[in-house]
Design an enzyme around this catalytic site. Structure first.
Site, PDB file in Angstrom:
ATOM      1  N   SER A 149      53.187  10.992  42.011  1.00  0.00           N
ATOM      2  CA  SER A 149      53.377  10.391  40.700  1.00  0.00           C
ATOM      3  C   SER A 149      52.855  11.311  39.596  1.00  0.00           C
ATOM      4  O   SER A 149      53.217  12.476  39.544  1.00  0.00           O
ATOM      5  CB  SER A 149      52.726   9.000  40.657  1.00  0.00           C
ATOM      6  OG  SER A 149      53.044   8.312  39.477  1.00  0.00           O
ATOM      7  N   ASP A 307      56.832  10.343  33.958  1.00  0.00           N
ATOM      8  CA  ASP A 307      55.968  11.101  34.861  1.00  0.00           C
ATOM      9  C   ASP A 307      56.842  11.847  35.870  1.00  0.00           C
ATOM     10  O   ASP A 307      58.068  11.828  35.774  1.00  0.00           O
ATOM     11  CB  ASP A 307      54.961  10.174  35.539  1.00  0.00           C
ATOM     12  CG  ASP A 307      55.622   9.152  36.449  1.00  0.00           C
ATOM     13  OD1 ASP A 307      56.835   8.902  36.298  1.00  0.00           O
ATOM     14  OD2 ASP A 307      54.924   8.592  37.314  1.00  0.00           O
TER      15      ASP A 307
END
Length: 548
Positions: A149, A307
């Site tokens: 992530s 992200d």
């Protein structure tokens, strides 16, 4: 404590040595006897760094073999969709995984364009396959996304999405984690593996156009023509992540005035500004990590960030800069439930219990039911699948929602559609999301929200996770009567692994960290900063009295 260079461009000394990192992936072998070096699935899979023996080839080989055995035992015999983001450890891990998957005879779908794959594109592919064709005997697909992530460039991550398309639940990850650790302890003797060249050329390895399939379907979940008609100027920053090629294609396919602000990919992420603690972190909800895009806020009607696996979103407007994630979720809920006439009338609003109570008030104003669940997007999966939840969102800037006809879009977080929704909202209402939030605050009150970390020993963290409401002796919170002390979520009765205490004008929640000797303290007040500080002070007292 904030680093003095937070929000400043990264310097040479901040950059990871990619060659050394990848070498460590192959050369460093974890010690299964050390708890910190074992496979550990958190809310979004196993994460760690090759440098400290927490994300190495041994972990991936063992975890992939465990996934193969899990899917075989469960009769999951359809294709496995394999995606990866732009972190330096993602490609080596993807290669290791394919070697094991092919050796086990798993049908694997890799990206047809040889590119990067956002988490929502994998979720969407799984669901689309499983929805096609009739019959209970039809094969089922699942997937793996190789991503940590928004974590720093030194990190790697590996998460499994079962046939429901969402993040695997605890009952699944525990099986995979435990089997992987058994394999590690036994020296990987039971891991089946073939060389990469053979794995890539295997009959069971095929390609899938993740990008084309995802982008072509966007009109099913978003109302895109008004964005084009209104001439909304969009600036999209992938933050060097997996959505980089997606944004250009979205702009071209739908005729949008869209600029990919940073089309570059660099495994050191040298183009980032430093996060609050002086680390490079691709957190699109952080004003420090997003400083470069915020500096260009007046160039665009809407600017957005994602992200590295594009399951989170950040929204920047000319009049407010970067929106607080909770604020944008409230605006998104208010807009979607008013304008999506194809959604089920009884579909609830889903939120995690540490998200803002502004969402509660907006939901009540809409006359909708609220589903409040523990932290983790996995709790929204059943509702999104059957349409009983039309929107699920987390305070950490992750959310997804139903298609315009009320059917499922993804059961994992989708930062791309949340970013595009900001432009749809602007085009349809003629107001920016930040302006619409000010209207909501005028109607429902303006909350102040914060999350802070407080030191705690392992024993104290364990005690916090085991709390019962009866252990809370306080009757008031910052001068108001406590109306609820919760250790299970109101929406589904699942344990929250901590405590939430609620009063009329504010609340706090505390959860132990899984990686550090701290507990996370979330708090919110509708009476201003001083009241928030009082809630935080009393929260520490309540917790200290309960856990010793």
């Amino acid at each position: 404590m904030q680093d003095p260079r937070a929000g400043q461009p990264a310097a040479a000394e901040d950059l990871v040595d990619v060659a050394k990192l990848v070498t460590a992936y192959y050369a460093v072998h974890p010690d299964p006897g050390e708890a910190a070096q074992r496979v550990s699935f958190g809310t979004s899979g196993h994460r760690g760094s090759a440098f400290d023996a927490t994300f190495n080839e041994d972990h991936i080989l063992a975890t992939t073999q465990a996934i193969c055995e899990y899917r075989a035992a469960g009769g999951i015999d359809g294709p496995l969709y394999l995606g990866a983001d732009t972190h330096a450890l993602s490609e080596p891990a993807q290669v290791s995984a394919l070697e094991v998957l092919a050796a086990n005879g798993v049908r694997v779908m890799v990206d047809a364009r040889g590119g990067y794959t956002p988490t929502p594109a994998v979720s969407r592919a799984i669901l689309a396959y499983n929805a096609s064709g009739p019959g209970p005997s039809k094969s089922r697909a699942d997937g793996i996304v190789v991503t940590p992530s928004h974590n720093p460039p030194t990190d790697g991550g590996f998460k499994y999405n079962p046939p429901d398309g969402g993040p695997a639940g605890t009952e699944v990850t525990r099986q995979i984690q435990d089997r992987a650790n058994d394999l590690l302890a036994d020296g990987l003797k039971a891991v089946r593996r073939i060389p990469y060249a053979r794995a890539a050329a295997a009959d069971t390895t095929a390609t899938f156009d993740f990008l084309g399939s995802y982008v072509s379907a966007l009109g099913q979940v978003l109302d895109l023509p008004p964005i084009r008609a209104a001439g909304v100027r969009i600036g999209a920053d992938p933050l060097g992540g997996a959505s980089v090629a997606y944004w250009g294609e979205i702009g071209e396919r739908y005729g949008l005035d869209l600029t990919v602000v940073n089309p570059g990919v660099d495994e050191t992420f040298r183009f980032m500004t430093l996060d609050w603690d002086g680390k490079i972190r691709m957190d699109c909800s952080s004003p420090y990590a997003m400083a470069s895009l915020i500096g260009r806020q007046h160039e665009f009607t809407i600017a957005t960030g994602n992200d590295t696996d594009a399951d989170r979103h950040g929204i920047v407007t000319p009049d407010a800069g970067l929106l607080n994630p909770n604020h944008y979720l409230a605006v998104a809920v208010d807009y979607l439930y008013r304008y999506r006439d194809g959604w089920p009338g009884g579909a609830a609003v889903g939120k995690t219990l540490v998200s803002s109570s502004m969402i509660d008030r907006v939901t009540e104003g809409l006359g909708r039911a609220l589903l409040e669940v523990p932290v983790g997007f996995k709790w929204f999966v059943p509702g999104l699948l059957d349409g009983s939840v039309a929107f699920g969102g987390e305070e950490s800037a992750g959310a997804s929602f139903l298609q315009r006809d009320g059917s499922v879009w993804t059961t994992d977080k989708d930062g791309i559609i949340l970013a595009l929704l900001a432009s749809e909202i602007t085009a349809v209402t003629g107001q920016s999301p930040s302006r619409l939030y000010r209207d909501l605050a005028a109607r429902y009150g303006a909350p102040v929200y914060a999350r802070i970390d407080t030191a705690a020993t392992r024993e104290q963290k364990a005690a916090l996770a085991r709390l019962s409401p009866e252990q809370i002796s306080a009757s008031e919170l910052a001068g108001e009567k406590i109306t609820a002390a919760l250790t299970t979520a109101p929406g589904n009765g699942a344990p929250i692994g901590g405590l939430k205490v609620v009063a009329a004008s504010g609340w706090f929640a505390a959860r132990p960290s899984g990686t550090e000797d701290v507990y996370k303290l979330y708090a919110e007040s509708f009476r201003g900063p001083e009241h928030l500080a009082a809630i935080q002070d009393q929260a520490r007292e309540i917790i200290a009295a309960a856990i010793g």
